[in-house]
Design a protein around this motif. Structure first.
Motif, PDB file in Angstrom:
ATOM      1  N   TYR A  21     -70.315 -31.482  48.927  1.00  0.00           N
ATOM      2  CA  TYR A  21     -71.531 -32.062  49.492  1.00  0.00           C
ATOM      3  C   TYR A  21     -72.577 -31.046  49.937  1.00  0.00           C
ATOM      4  O   TYR A  21     -73.723 -31.417  50.190  1.00  0.00           O
ATOM      5  CB  TYR A  21     -71.182 -32.953  50.684  1.00  0.00           C
ATOM      6  CG  TYR A  21     -70.395 -34.183  50.302  1.00  0.00           C
ATOM      7  CD1 TYR A  21     -71.006 -35.233  49.621  1.00  0.00           C
ATOM      8  CD2 TYR A  21     -69.043 -34.296  50.612  1.00  0.00           C
ATOM      9  CE1 TYR A  21     -70.287 -36.361  49.264  1.00  0.00           C
ATOM     10  CE2 TYR A  21     -68.318 -35.427  50.262  1.00  0.00           C
ATOM     11  CZ  TYR A  21     -68.944 -36.465  49.586  1.00  0.00           C
ATOM     12  OH  TYR A  21     -68.239 -37.579  49.238  1.00  0.00           O
ATOM     13  N   ALA A  22     -72.202 -29.792  50.076  1.00  0.00           N
ATOM     14  CA  ALA A  22     -73.147 -28.775  50.574  1.00  0.00           C
ATOM     15  C   ALA A  22     -73.168 -27.587  49.624  1.00  0.00           C
ATOM     16  O   ALA A  22     -72.784 -26.472  49.984  1.00  0.00           O
ATOM     17  CB  ALA A  22     -72.765 -28.333  51.981  1.00  0.00           C
ATOM     18  N   LYS A  23     -73.646 -27.833  48.420  1.00  0.00           N
ATOM     19  CA  LYS A  23     -73.544 -26.821  47.367  1.00  0.00           C
ATOM     20  C   LYS A  23     -74.290 -25.531  47.703  1.00  0.00           C
ATOM     21  O   LYS A  23     -73.815 -24.434  47.417  1.00  0.00           O
ATOM     22  CB  LYS A  23     -74.036 -27.399  46.034  1.00  0.00           C
ATOM     23  CG  LYS A  23     -73.092 -28.471  45.473  1.00  0.00           C
ATOM     24  CD  LYS A  23     -73.590 -29.021  44.160  1.00  0.00           C
ATOM     25  CE  LYS A  23     -72.545 -29.924  43.508  1.00  0.00           C
ATOM     26  NZ  LYS A  23     -72.104 -31.031  44.367  1.00  0.00           N
ATOM     27  N   THR A  24     -75.466 -25.653  48.332  1.00  0.00           N
ATOM     28  CA  THR A  24     -76.223 -24.446  48.671  1.00  0.00           C
ATOM     29  C   THR A  24     -75.489 -23.628  49.713  1.00  0.00           C
ATOM     30  O   THR A  24     -75.329 -22.409  49.569  1.00  0.00           O
ATOM     31  CB  THR A  24     -77.627 -24.815  49.180  1.00  0.00           C
ATOM     32  OG1 THR A  24     -78.347 -25.461  48.125  1.00  0.00           O
ATOM     33  CG2 THR A  24     -78.395 -23.569  49.612  1.00  0.00           C
ATOM     34  N   PHE A  25     -75.022 -24.292  50.770  1.00  0.00           N
ATOM     35  CA  PHE A  25     -74.299 -23.550  51.801  1.00  0.00           C
ATOM     36  C   PHE A  25     -72.976 -23.003  51.258  1.00  0.00           C
ATOM     37  O   PHE A  25     -72.597 -21.867  51.550  1.00  0.00           O
ATOM     38  CB  PHE A  25     -74.021 -24.426  53.025  1.00  0.00           C
ATOM     39  CG  PHE A  25     -73.174 -23.724  54.049  1.00  0.00           C
ATOM     40  CD1 PHE A  25     -73.690 -22.661  54.785  1.00  0.00           C
ATOM     41  CD2 PHE A  25     -71.842 -24.084  54.245  1.00  0.00           C
ATOM     42  CE1 PHE A  25     -72.913 -21.988  55.702  1.00  0.00           C
ATOM     43  CE2 PHE A  25     -71.062 -23.412  55.158  1.00  0.00           C
ATOM     44  CZ  PHE A  25     -71.591 -22.361  55.889  1.00  0.00           C
ATOM     45  N   ASP A 252     -91.020 -24.503  47.403  1.00  0.00           N
ATOM     46  CA  ASP A 252     -91.712 -23.932  46.240  1.00  0.00           C
ATOM     47  C   ASP A 252     -91.605 -24.878  45.050  1.00  0.00           C
ATOM     48  O   ASP A 252     -92.582 -25.080  44.301  1.00  0.00           O
ATOM     49  CB  ASP A 252     -91.113 -22.580  45.860  1.00  0.00           C
ATOM     50  CG  ASP A 252     -91.335 -21.509  46.927  1.00  0.00           C
ATOM     51  OD1 ASP A 252     -92.254 -21.678  47.757  1.00  0.00           O
ATOM     52  OD2 ASP A 252     -90.591 -20.512  46.930  1.00  0.00           O
ATOM     53  N   ASN A 253     -90.417 -25.453  44.873  1.00  0.00           N
ATOM     54  CA  ASN A 253     -90.197 -26.331  43.725  1.00  0.00           C
ATOM     55  C   ASN A 253     -90.993 -27.625  43.839  1.00  0.00           C
ATOM     56  O   ASN A 253     -91.470 -28.167  42.834  1.00  0.00           O
ATOM     57  CB  ASN A 253     -88.704 -26.631  43.582  1.00  0.00           C
ATOM     58  CG  ASN A 253     -88.348 -27.234  42.243  1.00  0.00           C
ATOM     59  OD1 ASN A 253     -87.718 -28.278  42.182  1.00  0.00           O
ATOM     60  ND2 ASN A 253     -88.740 -26.590  41.150  1.00  0.00           N
ATOM     61  N   SER A 269     -82.074 -24.011  41.296  1.00  0.00           N
ATOM     62  CA  SER A 269     -80.961 -23.961  40.339  1.00  0.00           C
ATOM     63  C   SER A 269     -80.007 -22.814  40.666  1.00  0.00           C
ATOM     64  O   SER A 269     -80.380 -21.849  41.352  1.00  0.00           O
ATOM     65  CB  SER A 269     -81.497 -23.795  38.923  1.00  0.00           C
ATOM     66  OG  SER A 269     -82.114 -22.529  38.778  1.00  0.00           O
ATOM     67  N   LEU A 270     -78.797 -22.910  40.158  1.00  0.00           N
ATOM     68  CA  LEU A 270     -77.801 -21.858  40.375  1.00  0.00           C
ATOM     69  C   LEU A 270     -78.285 -20.503  39.863  1.00  0.00           C
ATOM     70  O   LEU A 270     -78.150 -19.493  40.573  1.00  0.00           O
ATOM     71  CB  LEU A 270     -76.475 -22.241  39.721  1.00  0.00           C
ATOM     72  CG  LEU A 270     -75.337 -21.218  39.884  1.00  0.00           C
ATOM     73  CD1 LEU A 270     -75.043 -20.962  41.356  1.00  0.00           C
ATOM     74  CD2 LEU A 270     -74.081 -21.696  39.160  1.00  0.00           C
ATOM     75  N   PRO A 271     -78.872 -20.414  38.653  1.00  0.00           N
ATOM     76  CA  PRO A 271     -79.388 -19.109  38.213  1.00  0.00           C
ATOM     77  C   PRO A 271     -80.413 -18.520  39.175  1.00  0.00           C
ATOM     78  O   PRO A 271     -80.416 -17.313  39.432  1.00  0.00           O
ATOM     79  CB  PRO A 271     -80.006 -19.418  36.844  1.00  0.00           C
ATOM     80  CG  PRO A 271     -79.251 -20.613  36.358  1.00  0.00           C
ATOM     81  CD  PRO A 271     -78.986 -21.430  37.578  1.00  0.00           C
ATOM     82  N   LEU A 276     -81.791 -14.621  43.424  1.00  0.00           N
ATOM     83  CA  LEU A 276     -82.345 -14.441  44.768  1.00  0.00           C
ATOM     84  C   LEU A 276     -81.545 -13.437  45.602  1.00  0.00           C
ATOM     85  O   LEU A 276     -82.111 -12.691  46.404  1.00  0.00           O
ATOM     86  CB  LEU A 276     -82.374 -15.800  45.481  1.00  0.00           C
ATOM     87  CG  LEU A 276     -82.992 -15.875  46.863  1.00  0.00           C
ATOM     88  CD1 LEU A 276     -84.473 -15.533  46.798  1.00  0.00           C
ATOM     89  CD2 LEU A 276     -82.793 -17.265  47.448  1.00  0.00           C
ATOM     90  N   LEU A 277     -80.238 -13.395  45.415  1.00  0.00           N
ATOM     91  CA  LEU A 277     -79.371 -12.582  46.270  1.00  0.00           C
ATOM     92  C   LEU A 277     -79.706 -11.094  46.249  1.00  0.00           C
ATOM     93  O   LEU A 277     -79.842 -10.482  47.310  1.00  0.00           O
ATOM     94  CB  LEU A 277     -77.902 -12.827  45.901  1.00  0.00           C
ATOM     95  CG  LEU A 277     -77.408 -14.264  46.102  1.00  0.00           C
ATOM     96  CD1 LEU A 277     -75.952 -14.377  45.715  1.00  0.00           C
ATOM     97  CD2 LEU A 277     -77.618 -14.716  47.542  1.00  0.00           C
TER      98      LEU A 277
END
Length: 286
Positions: A21-25, A252-253, A269-271, A276-277
């Motif tokens: 449920y918290a893919k970004t985190f 931004d999106n 998106s994942l890419p 970003l990292l």
């Protein structure tokens, strides 16, 4: 009962809930030390249970929320627990000295979702955002560790910014639940009606409203920067910075989609997250 085995099961369950449920985190959390990572998962899993109980059943009576309140109360008590997830949660709140009042506030925010469908002013909306997201910033700050009490103020700012971002991203989904989080005063100020939102009409008035909302969210993100530097754990600073940047990417999106939040759900998106990292690392300010 094998306590270590049960705790392991509880943290494993929390990890699965967070991953779903918290893919970004969950993506960012891989950079946390193991103990803090598991603690964060257990907190998210309990918070998710609260949120899901409200969102899954729009006409919920509140009994489910009351049950969650009782479960959290039991985790803060000395009562024997059989629920492995609650055992993991209990260990987390004890290890990191997380005040119970934070979870009381969170549940009060969930109660607002049961009682309110609209918010007249930003001041009213801020109270909601503080309860459902600002206190989550305070909870995570306890886990991450900090060296100055001022960090709490900035942790709240980051939580508020992320919740405001969620609100803009989820306008369509919230309308389907008969909820409008955009302040009524501001809708009137930009001459955007409920009927226009329901018809998904993108015009100059709606774009003006969205630009205003995005600008405010970005100001909260900017304010939160001061607090990230006050986090003691360098890996946690990196994760906080990564979460901030990824959520800023949602704004931004929205702009890239010409403010159409009805036909395309804004996301990073994942890419793009992976790209970003290293940019965050190169800034050397985490």
């Amino acid at each position: 009962m094998d306590r270590q085995k049960t705790l392991h099961e509880g943290f494993a369950q929390a990890r699965k809930i967070t991953a779903k449920y918290a893919k970004t985190f969950y993506f960012a959390s891989h950079f946390l030390p193991q103990s803090k990572k598991l603690a964060a998962y257990s907190i998210y899993a309990v918070c998710r249970a609260s949120d899901e109980s409200v969102d899954a059943i729009p006409d919920i009576s509140g009994n489910q929320l009351l049950d969650i309140r009782r479960r959290i109360q039991s985790a803060y008590s000395e009562a024997q627990l059989e629920d492995s997830l609650l055992l993991a949660f209990r260990q987390t709140v004890r290890d990191y000295d997380i005040p119970r009042i934070y979870f009381d506030e969170l549940l009060s925010g969930m109660q607002m979702d049961l009682d309110k469908k609209t918010y007249d002013s930003f001041s009213e909306l801020y109270s909601y955002c503080y309860r459902v997201a600002g206190v989550v910033g305070l909870i995570m700050l306890q886990v991450f560790g900090f060296r100055d009490s001022r960090a709490r103020e900035f942790a709240i700012d980051l939580g508020i910014a992320m919740q405001l971002t969620n609100i803009l991203r989820d306008i369509k989904e919230d309308l389907a639940r008969n909820r409008i989080y955009l302040p009524q005063e501001e809708l009137r100020s930009f001459n955007v009606s409920l009927e226009q939102l329901q018809s998904e009409k993108i015009d100059a008035n709606f774009i003006g409203l969205m630009k205003y909302q995005i600008s405010r969210a970005r100001q909260y993100y900017t304010n939160s920067e001061k607090g990230i530097a006050l986090i003691t754990c360098p890996y946690c600073r990196f994760v906080a910075k990564a979460m901030k940047e990824m959520y800023c990417g949602i704004l931004d999106n929205i702009e890239q989609n010409n403010y159409d939040v009805f036909r395309r759900r804004a996301c990073v998106s994942l890419p793009k997250k992976i790209i970003l990292l290293p940019k965050i690392l190169l800034k050397k300010n985490y």
